[in-house]
Design an enzyme around this catalytic site. Sequence first.
Site, PDB file in Angstrom:
ATOM      1  N   LYS A   1      -0.747   0.777 -25.200  1.00 23.87           N
ATOM      2  CA  LYS A   1      -1.021   0.716 -26.641  1.00 23.87           C
ATOM      3  C   LYS A   1       0.320   0.846 -27.375  1.00 23.87           C
ATOM      4  CE  LYS A   1      -5.743   2.131 -25.774  1.00 23.87           C
ATOM      5  NZ  LYS A   1      -6.792   3.162 -25.892  1.00 23.87           N
TER       6      LYS A   1
ATOM      7  N   THR B   1      -2.626   6.259 -22.402  1.00 23.19           N
ATOM      8  CA  THR B   1      -2.530   4.922 -21.843  1.00 23.19           C
ATOM      9  C   THR B   1      -1.057   4.537 -21.942  1.00 23.19           C
ATOM     10  OG1 THR B   1      -2.872   3.950 -24.006  1.00 23.19           O
ATOM     11  CG2 THR B   1      -4.823   4.206 -22.634  1.00 23.19           C
TER      12      THR B   1
ATOM     13  N   GLU C   1      -0.508   4.809  -0.647  1.00 21.65           N
ATOM     14  CA  GLU C   1      -1.299   6.016  -0.925  1.00 21.65           C
ATOM     15  C   GLU C   1      -0.437   7.255  -0.721  1.00 21.65           C
ATOM     16  OE1 GLU C   1      -4.845   5.826   1.428  1.00 21.65           O
ATOM     17  OE2 GLU C   1      -5.796   4.391   0.095  1.00 21.65           O
TER      18      GLU C   1
ATOM     19  N   ASP D   1      -5.541  13.757 -25.576  1.00 21.61           N
ATOM     20  CA  ASP D   1      -5.523  12.366 -25.148  1.00 21.61           C
ATOM     21  C   ASP D   1      -4.815  11.586 -26.248  1.00 21.61           C
ATOM     22  OD1 ASP D   1      -6.023   9.740 -24.562  1.00 21.61           O
ATOM     23  OD2 ASP D   1      -8.174   9.993 -24.212  1.00 21.61           O
TER      24      ASP D   1
ATOM     25  N   ARG E   1      -0.761  -2.375 -18.697  1.00 20.55           N
ATOM     26  CA  ARG E   1      -2.022  -1.626 -18.755  1.00 20.55           C
ATOM     27  C   ARG E   1      -1.971  -0.497 -17.738  1.00 20.55           C
ATOM     28  NH1 ARG E   1      -4.764  -4.556 -21.956  1.00 20.55           N
ATOM     29  NH2 ARG E   1      -6.322  -2.937 -22.088  1.00 20.55           N
TER      30      ARG E   1
ATOM     31  N   TYR F   1       0.848  -1.197   0.000  1.00 17.86           N
ATOM     32  CA  TYR F   1       0.000   0.000   0.000  1.00 17.86           C
ATOM     33  C   TYR F   1       0.878   1.239   0.000  1.00 17.86           C
ATOM     34  CZ  TYR F   1      -4.994  -0.224  -0.095  1.00 17.86           C
ATOM     35  OH  TYR F   1      -6.267  -0.315  -0.539  1.00 17.86           O
TER      36      TYR F   1
HETATM   37  C1  LIG Z   1      -7.850   3.442 -25.114  1.00 20.16           C
HETATM   38  C2  LIG Z   1      -8.218   4.851 -24.900  1.00 20.16           C
HETATM   39  C3  LIG Z   1      -8.533   5.335 -23.618  1.00 20.16           C
HETATM   40  C4  LIG Z   1      -8.842   4.451 -22.431  1.00 20.16           C
HETATM   41  O1  LIG Z   1      -7.896   3.622 -21.998  1.00 20.16           O
HETATM   42  P1  LIG Z   1      -8.289   2.455 -20.966  1.00 20.16           P
HETATM   43  O2  LIG Z   1      -6.933   2.104 -20.418  1.00 20.16           O
HETATM   44  O3  LIG Z   1      -8.943   1.392 -21.744  1.00 20.16           O
HETATM   45  O4  LIG Z   1      -9.165   3.029 -19.919  1.00 20.16           O
HETATM   46  C5  LIG Z   1      -8.740   6.689 -23.462  1.00 20.16           C
HETATM   47  N1  LIG Z   1      -8.663   7.520 -24.508  1.00 20.16           N
HETATM   48  C6  LIG Z   1      -8.402   7.095 -25.747  1.00 20.16           C
HETATM   49  C7  LIG Z   1      -8.348   8.080 -26.865  1.00 20.16           C
HETATM   50  C8  LIG Z   1      -8.178   5.748 -25.993  1.00 20.16           C
HETATM   51  O5  LIG Z   1      -7.958   5.322 -27.234  1.00 20.16           O
END
Ligand SMILES: *Cc1c(COP(=O)(O)O)cnc(C)c1O
Length: 426
Positions: free
Chosen positions: A222, A219, A49, A193, A228, A47
């Site tokens: 990807k 993220t 936090e 994003d 993740r 933990y």
């Molecule tokens: C994949 C994605 C997310 C979310 O990611 P998660 O890890 O699945 O919550 C947010 N924004 C965009 C543009 C994405 O392609």
Amino acid sequence: MQRDTLVFDIIQKELQRQRHGLELIASENFTSLQVMQATGCVMTNKYAEGYPGRRYYGGCEFVDQTEQLAIERLKQIFGCEYANVQPHSGAQANGALLLAILQPGDPILGLDLSMGGHLTHGSPVNFSGKIYQPHFYGVTREEGLVDYEMLEAQARKVKPKLIICGASAYSRDWDYARIRRVADEVGAFLFCDMAHPAGLIAKNLLSSPFEHCHFVTSTTHKTLRGPRGGVIMMKKDFENPFGLKDAKGNIRMMSNLIDMAVFPGTQGGPLEHVIAAKAIAFGEILSDEFTDYARQIVSNAQAMAGAFVAKGYQIISGGTENHLMLIDLRNKNITGKKAEQVLNNADITINKNMVPYDDKSAFVTSGIRVGVPAITTRGMKEEHMQFVVNAIDNVLMNADDENTIATVRKSVNEFMNSFPLYPELG
Ligand SMILES: *Cc1c(COP(=O)(O)O)cnc(C)c1O
């Protein structure tokens, strides 16, 4: 405790599935073995936090070190001043950021989900569309490119507090400077994003949002090829414009507001095992090997798009500048839903996806989204893209012929044998 062979046998089947299949889901990748090992390490027990050096629990001296490494490496990758590596996912990162900078009911402006945007950019089924007042821009019908004129007109009309750029199914680069101009004009923050193309942005293969956007999230699993998770960054920290002060009367910086929005705002204990894995992945991204990887992604995507176009497939916007493409299947007389099903039967994994101005529902869709990050990690090069496109075309053109699908499946399995995945796992 007895070993849970029931679960481990299923995990073993998943490994075999990943090894034998052609993985073309644009948001997926294969992490290195060391990244995966860290996600299964003893730090899962801890933990922590709070943040490095100021935790609410004892015994954090080692997780402090890995978290600090993750932060420093991420800042180095993108040349930015602030990074928070604790968000559990991309959606969590976006949730925390919106919490930090918006009040409930504030208008926001994002790319429409059906045009390539993401649920967290204002969709009515997501917190972002329920708590805030969502407005959208789209892409042009003719070219499939972001409709900057519509974006500007919407911004002037709805006066958003926040403009969101970035997408989940858009194959082109963005004009961040242009969006920043209208954001400044209407008094909005600009947030990118970059969840999908972050790995390409890291290697300057696409324009950088950092110069123009107040906030950037991503993220980590990807194109960044990590575990993740999510991250939040700022090129430059700045004083919060809301007049918020701390207990000593000092004006709080935006970095404070974002840190507080992650914890305690939206999360409890951070996943320190995942953060250790993020640190490893960020170290890998800083290497020359990853530069080659990112370049190969772009070359593979372009070779694949060319092969699809040569077979008469309609790619939205006519091609790709990043790692993915969106294909409108209406001239091939098959829906996205059916395409996803039959390709899956041939061990080819893609996802159905709405195309701009789609006349079918999100459940059926007219298109598919195809991406190359995972097969590029497997070791595929430009010359392998023809095989991939031929296999997909063969299945889609013979969608009701089980023999053809079985034949393609066999050839895919054989093909994938020449690109070993996790040989260390036996
Ligand atoms: C994949 C994605 C997310 C979310 O990611 P998660 O890890 O699945 O919550 C947010 N924004 C965009 C543009 C994405 O392609």
